[in-house]
Design a protein around this motif. Structure first.
Motif, PDB file in Angstrom:
ATOM      1  N   GLY A 110       7.247   3.322   0.859  1.00 20.22           N
ATOM      2  CA  GLY A 110       6.423   4.420   1.343  1.00 20.22           C
ATOM      3  C   GLY A 110       4.963   4.088   1.566  1.00 20.22           C
ATOM      4  O   GLY A 110       4.185   4.959   1.923  1.00 20.22           O
ATOM      5  N   PHE A 111       4.557   2.816   1.362  1.00 13.94           N
ATOM      6  CA  PHE A 111       3.165   2.423   1.529  1.00 13.94           C
ATOM      7  C   PHE A 111       3.074   1.121   2.308  1.00 13.94           C
ATOM      8  O   PHE A 111       3.961   0.277   2.229  1.00 13.94           O
ATOM      9  CB  PHE A 111       2.481   2.207   0.162  1.00 13.94           C
ATOM     10  N   TYR A 112       1.983   0.960   3.040  1.00 13.15           N
ATOM     11  CA  TYR A 112       1.685  -0.319   3.670  1.00 13.15           C
ATOM     12  C   TYR A 112       1.167  -1.282   2.601  1.00 13.15           C
ATOM     13  O   TYR A 112       0.646  -0.854   1.570  1.00 13.15           O
ATOM     14  CB  TYR A 112       0.621  -0.168   4.770  1.00 13.15           C
ATOM     15  N   SER A 113       1.282  -2.578   2.860  1.00 13.35           N
ATOM     16  CA  SER A 113       0.756  -3.574   1.927  1.00 13.35           C
ATOM     17  C   SER A 113      -0.764  -3.551   1.945  1.00 13.35           C
ATOM     18  O   SER A 113      -1.382  -3.279   2.978  1.00 13.35           O
ATOM     19  CB  SER A 113       1.238  -4.977   2.318  1.00 13.35           C
ATOM     20  N   ILE A 114      -1.365  -3.883   0.801  1.00 11.17           N
ATOM     21  CA  ILE A 114      -2.820  -3.991   0.741  1.00 11.17           C
ATOM     22  C   ILE A 114      -3.241  -5.308   1.386  1.00 11.17           C
ATOM     23  O   ILE A 114      -2.434  -6.236   1.511  1.00 11.17           O
ATOM     24  CB  ILE A 114      -3.338  -3.915  -0.711  1.00 11.17           C
ATOM     25  N   LEU A 115      -4.491  -5.389   1.784  1.00  4.90           N
ATOM     26  CA  LEU A 115      -5.023  -6.626   2.346  1.00  4.90           C
ATOM     27  C   LEU A 115      -5.233  -7.657   1.236  1.00  4.90           C
ATOM     28  O   LEU A 115      -5.514  -7.288   0.089  1.00  4.90           O
ATOM     29  CB  LEU A 115      -6.353  -6.352   3.045  1.00  4.90           C
TER      30      LEU A 115
END
Length: 174
Positions: free
Chosen positions: A110-115
């Protein structure tokens, strides 16, 4: 990376890095982060391991997000991977002094990966670092755009255009 550590200096451990991915009060399912040591401290910066391209990174360039992304693309299997707990936490401990890169290697559902993030150990007098990031939720719904009045305005526009053409053609006949 041990090949770039000067032989006269014994490896010392400096503490830990605690990662907290704030999932906005949602339960974290899946997700993992990996910590890679990419360099060792030298006079004005860090000597980068050959597996990450080699060279020297100046201290003032450590905060560069572009540099972190570039180094993350060179990351190999030699990092330490930790699964995130239900609160989005992971702890890496007993780390040696150096330059590290933190990469989210498995994104949370449900979330994009962090940078990727570059970290220096130790950071001044701080021996235990906390890294807080708020991942961006994946949008699964199509947002409403307010299209319900669009047909009304379309029809109104055609009526006004037709009326204008009729008036113009009547003036032209006189």
């Amino acid at each position: 990376l041990s090949a770039v550590v000067p032989a006269a200096k014994a490896a010392e451990t400096y503490g830990s890095v605690r990662v907290k991915l704030d999932a906005q009060d949602l339960a974290v399912t899946n997700g993992a982060v990996t910590l890679y040591q990419v360099g060792v401290r030298v006079e004005d910066g860090y000597r980068i391991a050959e597996s990450f391209g080699g060279g020297i990174i100046r201290q003032q360039d450590v905060d560069s997000t572009h540099l972190a992304q570039w180094l993350a693309e060179s990351a190999e299997e030699n990092g330490i991977t930790m699964l995130l707990d239900a609160d989005g936490n992971a702890i890496f401990s007993d780390l040696e002094e150096g330059l590290y890169i933190l990469v989210q290697t498995e994104r949370m559902d449900g979330f994009y990966s962090i940078l990727p993030v570059l970290l220096t150990i130790p950071e001044g007098d701080q021996w235990n670092l906390d890294v807080y990031r708020q991942p961006v939720p994946v949008v699964t719904e199509i947002p409403k755009t307010g299209q319900s009045p669009a047909p009304f305005f379309g029809i109104l526009g055609m009526i006004l255009s037709s009326a204008g053409l009729i008036l113009c053609s009547k003036k032209g006949r006189k």
